[in-house]
Enzyme design. Structure first.
Site, short mmCIF file in Angstrom:
data_model
loop_
_atom_site.label_atom_id
_atom_site.label_comp_id
_atom_site.label_asym_id
_atom_site.label_seq_id
_atom_site.Cartn_x
_atom_site.Cartn_y
_atom_site.Cartn_z
N TYR A 19 156.21 21.48 -21.72
CA TYR A 19 155.32 20.60 -22.46
C TYR A 19 154.66 21.11 -23.92
O TYR A 19 154.74 22.25 -24.09
CB TYR A 19 153.98 20.58 -21.49
CG TYR A 19 153.05 19.69 -22.12
CD1 TYR A 19 152.88 18.27 -22.07
CD2 TYR A 19 151.71 20.21 -22.35
CE1 TYR A 19 152.06 17.61 -22.47
CE2 TYR A 19 150.56 19.51 -22.73
CZ TYR A 19 150.70 18.21 -22.95
OH TYR A 19 149.56 17.25 -23.27
N LYS A 65 145.05 27.79 -27.49
CA LYS A 65 144.62 28.33 -26.40
C LYS A 65 143.70 29.81 -26.75
O LYS A 65 142.82 29.73 -27.14
CB LYS A 65 145.49 28.50 -25.14
CG LYS A 65 145.87 27.03 -24.81
CD LYS A 65 146.48 27.00 -23.53
CE LYS A 65 146.66 25.51 -23.08
NZ LYS A 65 147.89 24.81 -23.14
N ASP A 77 157.06 27.53 -28.96
CA ASP A 77 155.77 27.02 -28.77
C ASP A 77 155.13 28.05 -27.76
O ASP A 77 155.19 28.10 -26.31
CB ASP A 77 155.75 25.58 -27.85
CG ASP A 77 154.52 25.05 -27.45
OD1 ASP A 77 153.37 25.73 -27.57
OD2 ASP A 77 154.42 23.90 -27.05
C1 LIG Z 1 148.55 23.30 -23.51
C2 LIG Z 1 149.73 23.38 -24.34
C3 LIG Z 1 149.93 22.55 -25.42
C4 LIG Z 1 148.97 21.42 -25.74
O1 LIG Z 1 147.97 22.07 -26.40
P1 LIG Z 1 146.44 21.14 -26.52
O2 LIG Z 1 145.50 22.16 -27.19
O3 LIG Z 1 146.03 20.91 -24.87
O4 LIG Z 1 146.73 19.97 -27.07
C5 LIG Z 1 151.34 22.50 -26.25
N1 LIG Z 1 152.13 23.31 -25.57
C6 LIG Z 1 152.25 24.22 -24.78
C7 LIG Z 1 153.06 25.19 -24.11
C8 LIG Z 1 150.88 24.16 -23.87
O5 LIG Z 1 150.71 25.16 -22.76
#
Ligand SMILES: *Cc1c(COP(=O)(O)O)cnc(C)c1O
Length: 437
Positions: A146, A274, A241
């Site tokens: 994701y 995060k 990511d």
């Molecule tokens: C949480 C997450 C996102 C999205 O971040 P948001 O702040 O919720 O938009 C993108 N990539 C990864 C791997 C994530 O865990």
């Protein structure tokens, strides 16, 4: 014990009237596990309390950011001070430089970065930047990863190998995902074939190095090495990511874990979120100077944000990062996470329950499967019926884990050995009931 009037239930009924599904992010609605979502009243340290006043040991920590636990005194002080100085200016501040310098010192593959407000925004812009910098359109992503909810990334594998994907959301026209190829995680042969077929058109490959959005699946060292080699060979950018893994699995993020096994390994672009915001809306993307200088106002790739580099959010992130870089922080966090994972594994084994688990730093995952899965198809085989019983069993015993089978868990510095022991003891009781008779 449930009180006669369940205040969570009445809040949910009220929320449903004004917010679709009663929640502002779908997984919070408990659709996968059933039951009533807990409305959080307040949180402190490793705990939060719901509308009924019931306390929970918190293993989601806002889905990762709360690595210090809730209400850490140093973070609280920094946020309160920043708030008195102003909420938002729309003009640059020194604190943005300080936070950028701090993040770059922790993740040295990035020479420059830009601050934004969410992981979605950061991932979406990293893709645009990769396309702008290479002049190519195609991107590769992996099934089960994701990267936020940008249109081009809401896509699942199509029928043929290395073909175009299908949108996973209504409202995303097929044309918008026609340049996104979706491949199987950890499948080296498929990756090689995709580059052999389309290498000269691939702008970038985006990957969760440890996929936390399919609970906890590591990219193998061999797969990671091939991702790096193929991107280099074909002039595509390797985009890590690390929104979830960044400053969470190690101080230097997942890339530092892989660099130990692949000498000199680094991605071209990194997406963070995060933990670097410490619970405030803050995220970032960064990479080599030559690529980052393609961004406006220096270059032709446009990106902007009213609240980007927000002064309260940067204060929160900076105070958080200063705590986690203290000597021994990650050793202690890892030790506790390992204790939890080992405790759960032993408890399940004692009951003869198929169970596998893994962890790195302060992130963990477990599956109701005899072996750890390597890709999304294998993850999907985990027993969701048993998971739901485990989830609700833990919830009833005051332990809050992610309300979905496909989500990672998080331990914070505030969790104590007693919390871990209590969690394992609660799980043990439930495992007894779940065990095959
Ligand atoms: C949480 C997450 C996102 C999205 O971040 P948001 O702040 O919720 O938009 C993108 N990539 C990864 C791997 C994530 O865990």
């Amino acid at each position: 014990m449930k009180p006669n009037t369940d205040l969570n239930e009445s809040l949910m009924a009220r929320a449903r009237q004004v917010i679709p599904g009663g929640v502002n992010s779908p997984v919070r609605a408990f659709r996968a596990v059933g039951g009533t979502p807990r409305f959080v009243q307040r949180a402190q340290g490793q705990y939060f309390w719901d509308a009924n006043g019931q306390r929970y040991i918190d293993y989601i920590g806002s889905w990762g950011p709360m690595i210090l636990g809730h209400g850490h005194p140093a973070v609280l002080e920094a946020v309160q001070k920043a708030a008195t100085e102003g909420f938002s200016f729309g003009a640059p501040t020194e604190r943005e430089i300080e936070l950028a310098e701090e993040i770059l010192s922790l993740v040295p593959s990035m020479e420059m970065l830009r601050l934004v407000s969410s992981g979605t925004e950061a991932g979406m812009t990293a893709i645009r930047l990769a396309r702008g910098a290479t002049g190519r359109s195609r991107i590769i992503k992996f099934e089960g990863c994701y990267h936020g909810h940008a249109d081009a990334l809401l896509v699942k594998a199509g029928s043929g190998l290395a073909t175009f994907g299908n949108p996973t959301s209504a409202g995303v026209p097929p044309e918008v995902v026609q340049h996104t190829m979706v491949l199987e995680y950890n499948n080296v042969a498929q990756l090689e074939e995709a580059f052999a077929l389309h290498g000269k058109d691939i702008a970038g490959l985006i990957i969760e190095p440890i996929a936390g959005n399919m609970n906890f699946v590591r990219a193998s060292v061999e797969f990671t090495r091939r991702c790096r080699e193929l991107c280099t060979q074909h002039g595509a950018l390797l985009i890590y990511d690390e929104v979830m893994t960044g400053c969470r699995v190690a101080l230097g993020s997942a890339q530092s874990v892989y660099a130990k096994q692949i000498p000199g390994f680094e991605p071209d672009l990194t997406v963070m979120g995060k933990v670097i915001g410490g619970g405030m809306p803050l995220a970032a993307f960064g990479g080599k100077r030559s690529v980052m200088e393609q961004l406006a106002p220096l270059g032709p790739v446009y990106q902007a944000g009213t609240l980007s580099g927000n002064p309260v959010a940067t204060a929160c992130g900076l105070a958080t990062l200063r705590e986690i870089r203290k000597p021994g922080f990650f050793d202690d966090l890892s030790r506790k996470t390992h204790a939890l994972v080992d405790g759960l594994k032993n408890a399940a084994a004692a009951e003869g329950l198929p169970f596998s688990a893994d962890c790195e730093g302060g992130m963990f995952g477990f599956f109701l499967l005899p072996e750890l899965p390597h890709n999304y198809t294998e993850v999907m085989k985990s027993d969701s019926g048993r998971f739901n019983l485990l989830f609700h069993g833990l919830l009833d015993r005051g332990v809050y884990i992610a309300p979905a089978l496909y989500e990672a868990g998080f331990v914070s510095a505030a969790h104590t050995d007693e919390d871990i022991a209590a969690t394992v003891a609660a799980a043990k009781e439930i495992f007894k009931e779940l065990a095959p008779k």
